[in-house]
Structure formats: C-alpha cells, structure tokens
Enzyme design. Structure first.
Site, mmCIF file in Angstrom:
data_model
loop_
_atom_site.group_PDB
_atom_site.id
_atom_site.type_symbol
_atom_site.label_atom_id
_atom_site.label_comp_id
_atom_site.label_asym_id
_atom_site.label_seq_id
_atom_site.Cartn_x
_atom_site.Cartn_y
_atom_site.Cartn_z
ATOM 1 N N LYS A 34 0.853 -1.192 0.000
ATOM 2 C CA LYS A 34 0.000 0.000 0.000
ATOM 3 C C LYS A 34 0.891 1.246 0.000
ATOM 4 O O LYS A 34 1.748 1.405 0.860
ATOM 5 C CB LYS A 34 -0.901 0.012 1.233
ATOM 6 C CG LYS A 34 -1.819 1.226 1.257
ATOM 7 C CD LYS A 34 -2.817 1.128 2.388
ATOM 8 C CE LYS A 34 -2.295 1.673 3.692
ATOM 9 N NZ LYS A 34 -2.016 3.123 3.690
ATOM 10 N N ASP A 61 -3.271 4.328 -1.974
ATOM 11 C CA ASP A 61 -4.160 4.799 -0.912
ATOM 12 C C ASP A 61 -4.109 6.322 -0.822
ATOM 13 O O ASP A 61 -3.468 6.877 0.063
ATOM 14 C CB ASP A 61 -3.689 4.141 0.400
ATOM 15 C CG ASP A 61 -4.472 4.595 1.609
ATOM 16 O OD1 ASP A 61 -5.602 5.078 1.456
ATOM 17 O OD2 ASP A 61 -3.938 4.460 2.731
ATOM 18 N N LYS A 63 -7.013 8.203 -0.922
ATOM 19 C CA LYS A 63 -8.272 8.627 -0.276
ATOM 20 C C LYS A 63 -8.800 9.930 -0.880
ATOM 21 O O LYS A 63 -8.945 10.944 -0.177
ATOM 22 C CB LYS A 63 -8.074 8.799 1.232
ATOM 23 C CG LYS A 63 -7.662 7.541 1.985
ATOM 24 C CD LYS A 63 -7.707 7.773 3.488
ATOM 25 C CE LYS A 63 -7.204 6.604 4.283
ATOM 26 N NZ LYS A 63 -5.741 6.435 4.289
ATOM 27 N N ASP A 66 -13.142 15.193 -3.047
ATOM 28 C CA ASP A 66 -13.142 16.512 -3.688
ATOM 29 C C ASP A 66 -14.431 16.628 -4.485
ATOM 30 O O ASP A 66 -15.315 15.765 -4.377
ATOM 31 C CB ASP A 66 -11.890 16.621 -4.596
ATOM 32 C CG ASP A 66 -11.395 18.053 -4.727
ATOM 33 O OD1 ASP A 66 -12.232 18.952 -4.939
ATOM 34 O OD2 ASP A 66 -10.179 18.273 -4.606
ATOM 35 N N THR A 120 -10.043 4.600 11.084
ATOM 36 C CA THR A 120 -9.917 3.788 12.305
ATOM 37 C C THR A 120 -9.262 4.557 13.455
ATOM 38 O O THR A 120 -9.226 4.072 14.577
ATOM 39 C CB THR A 120 -9.109 2.503 12.029
ATOM 40 O OG1 THR A 120 -7.914 2.876 11.346
ATOM 41 C CG2 THR A 120 -9.885 1.526 11.196
ATOM 42 N N ARG A 211 3.134 -0.503 10.659
ATOM 43 C CA ARG A 211 4.223 -0.501 11.628
ATOM 44 C C ARG A 211 4.545 -1.843 12.283
ATOM 45 O O ARG A 211 5.728 -2.138 12.489
ATOM 46 C CB ARG A 211 3.961 0.584 12.689
ATOM 47 C CG ARG A 211 4.144 1.978 12.106
ATOM 48 C CD ARG A 211 3.464 3.057 12.905
ATOM 49 N NE ARG A 211 2.022 3.017 12.737
ATOM 50 C CZ ARG A 211 1.190 3.925 13.245
ATOM 51 N NH1 ARG A 211 1.661 4.919 13.983
ATOM 52 N NH2 ARG A 211 -0.111 3.832 13.033
HETATM 53 O O1 C5P Z 1 1.087 1.296 10.872
HETATM 54 P P1 C5P Z 1 -0.372 0.910 10.783
HETATM 55 O O2 C5P Z 1 -0.580 -0.595 10.785
HETATM 56 O O3 C5P Z 1 -1.233 1.625 11.776
HETATM 57 O O4 C5P Z 1 -0.793 1.422 9.317
HETATM 58 C C1 C5P Z 1 -2.124 1.397 8.888
HETATM 59 C C2 C5P Z 1 -2.214 2.006 7.530
HETATM 60 O O5 C5P Z 1 -3.604 2.006 7.143
HETATM 61 C C3 C5P Z 1 -1.753 3.449 7.441
HETATM 62 O O6 C5P Z 1 -1.110 3.585 6.158
HETATM 63 C C4 C5P Z 1 -3.031 4.271 7.488
HETATM 64 O O7 C5P Z 1 -2.941 5.462 6.749
HETATM 65 C C5 C5P Z 1 -4.015 3.326 6.812
HETATM 66 N N1 C5P Z 1 -5.432 3.515 7.122
HETATM 67 C C6 C5P Z 1 -5.947 3.510 8.407
HETATM 68 N N2 C5P Z 1 -7.291 3.682 8.628
HETATM 69 C C7 C5P Z 1 -8.126 3.832 7.595
HETATM 70 C C8 C5P Z 1 -7.624 3.838 6.294
HETATM 71 C C9 C5P Z 1 -6.271 3.666 6.095
HETATM 72 O O8 C5P Z 1 -5.188 3.317 9.341
HETATM 73 N N3 C5P Z 1 -9.437 3.943 7.824
#
Ligand code: C5P
Length: 233
Positions: A34, A61, A63, A66, A120, A211
């Site tokens: 992603k 991603d 998002k 607009d 989230t 992460r």
């Molecule tokens: O590091 P982590 O596991 O928290 O990364 C989650 C990824 O998912 C990040 O790139 C974040 O931008 C993305 N994301 C999210 N919640 C959403 C949509 C995308 O955490 N609703």
C-alpha cells in the site's frame, strides 16, 4: 494450505530509499503493498513502476475527496498507473462516488475501487467534533451502504466493525481492514484494533498492516509469520 490471504503492507515512508530498503526484504507471494499520500507525494509514479517491476500489486491509498469532476479525473489518472486498488472517502457523497467509478472505467484495466467509511483513528468524540451526531457504528453502516449502492467494490473499515457489517452486504463486497495489531504490539495512533487471525475470522478480505511489520526487527520474518498464521487451515 486452504486459503491464500495476502497481507497488504503499508509502505509509510518519506522517501524512495527507505521504501526500497523495506521492499527488498518482502516476498510478493506473501503480500501486496500500500502506497499512501506521503510516499506518493515524494516519489510519484516512478515508485509504482518500480514496485510493479518487482511483481508486487499496489494499493494506491490516496483517499480522494473533492468535487465529483476532480475525483473522476484523479481516479482515471490513478487507474492509468495499472494499480490493483484505489480509494476515495465515502463521505464525499453519491455524486462523487459515481464520478470515481466513471473515472476508473475509462482505464484499460480498472483497479478495484473502495471507499473509506470512518477512519480507524476516529472515535465517537471525533465524530461529534465534526458535527456528526450519529453513533459511530451507524455512521460506518450508512457510508458502507451508500458505497455499495453506488457500485463500488467495498470499503475500508476497522475489523472491529465486521461483526455488525459483514452479513448485511453481498458476499463479493470487500472489507479492507487497517488497525491490525499483534497482541504484544503498541497500538500507536490506532484506537479500534484487532489481531490478524481475529480479523480474518471476522471476515476481513484484506488486512492492511504497517508498523507492526515495517518497524519490526525482522520485517521479512514477521510478514511470513503473519501470513502462515492467517492461512493455516
Ligand atoms: O502502521 P499501521 O498498521 O497503523 O498502518 C495502517 C495504515 O492504514 C496506514 O497507512 C493508514 O494510513 C491506513 N489507514 C488507516 N485507517 C483507515 C484507512 C487507512 O489506518 N481507515
């Protein structure tokens, strides 16, 4: 092995060098990648070409959110990059969602188009802050239903939301779930988290994990461990 759930690894890096260094440790048999706003803004389409040359499928991603015409054109441009999946914010409304669909349909090979419901990282009080008085679950369901009605392929949501969402949608509707954490991981800025196995059991179509893999001591081993864990029959 019964299933083949690939993990979608979030390449949340600031530059090409760091992203390439992580990618060189990952196996495309176990994961898709992603690419989000930070990395794409820094590197542009060259990175996508590079990832494709290494046999990874890419979820771009960005998002989009607009006016409909702008989103349509942005989705068309993203589709021309040959990526596997792109996304928009469902809160842009039906005109914007339908415009996004028109945009991807202009490309030779359309990517999957999914919509973000409620991030989230948000909780009830964050919704209140921006003037949404519905409770969080109602808001997620409302935006998910709007997404399905407009003909998109699925939504991004917390795996925690699958318990009330999953059985209300067509079986082909996709649920892409970030906010995944192993038992002993730090939550970082995620609030509504689940473990990889829990999320798959709850009906997640694609796990997005950043992460816990990218900042682990051995990303390659961590990825393989999670892949094997979620695919054991
Ligand atoms: O590091 P982590 O596991 O928290 O990364 C989650 C990824 O998912 C990040 O790139 C974040 O931008 C993305 N994301 C999210 N919640 C959403 C949509 C995308 O955490 N609703």
């Amino acid at each position: 092995m019964a299933a083949d759930h690939k993990i979608t690894v979030a390449l949340d890096y600031a530059n090409l060098t760091d992203a390439k260094s992580l990618v060189s440790q990952l196996n495309p048999d176990y994961c898709n990648l992603k690419v989000g706003k930070e990395l794409f803004t820094a590197t542009g389409p060259a990175l996508i070409e590079y990832l494709h040359s290494k046999n990874f499928k890419v979820f771009l991603d960005l998002k989009f959110h607009d006016i409909p015409t702008t989103v349509k054109k942005a989705c068309e441009a993203a589709s021309h990059l040959g990526v596997w999946m792109i996304n928009v914010h469902a809160s842009g409304g039906s005109m914007m969602l339908e415009a996004a669909l028109e945009g991807i349909n202009k490309a030779k090979q359309s990517p999957l188009l999914i919509a973000v419901t409620v991030l989230t990282s948000m909780e009830q009080k964050t919704l209140e802050e921006i003037g949404v008085s519905k409770n969080l679950e109602e808001q997620v369901l409302r935006l998910a239903k709007l997404t399905e009605k407009c003909g998109l392929n699925g939504i991004v949501c917390s795996a925690k939301d699958l318990s009330f969402l999953k059985n209300q949608f067509n079986s082909s509707f996709l649920f892409v779930t970030p906010g995944i954490r192993m038992m002993d991981d730090a939550a970082n800025d995620q609030i509504r988290t689940m473990t990889p196995s829990e999320a798959i059991k709850a009906g997640s179509s694609h796990l997005v994990i950043g992460r816990p893999i990218t900042q682990s001591e051995n990303p390659s081993k961590t990825l393989e461990k999670i892949y094997l864990e979620i695919n054991q029959s």
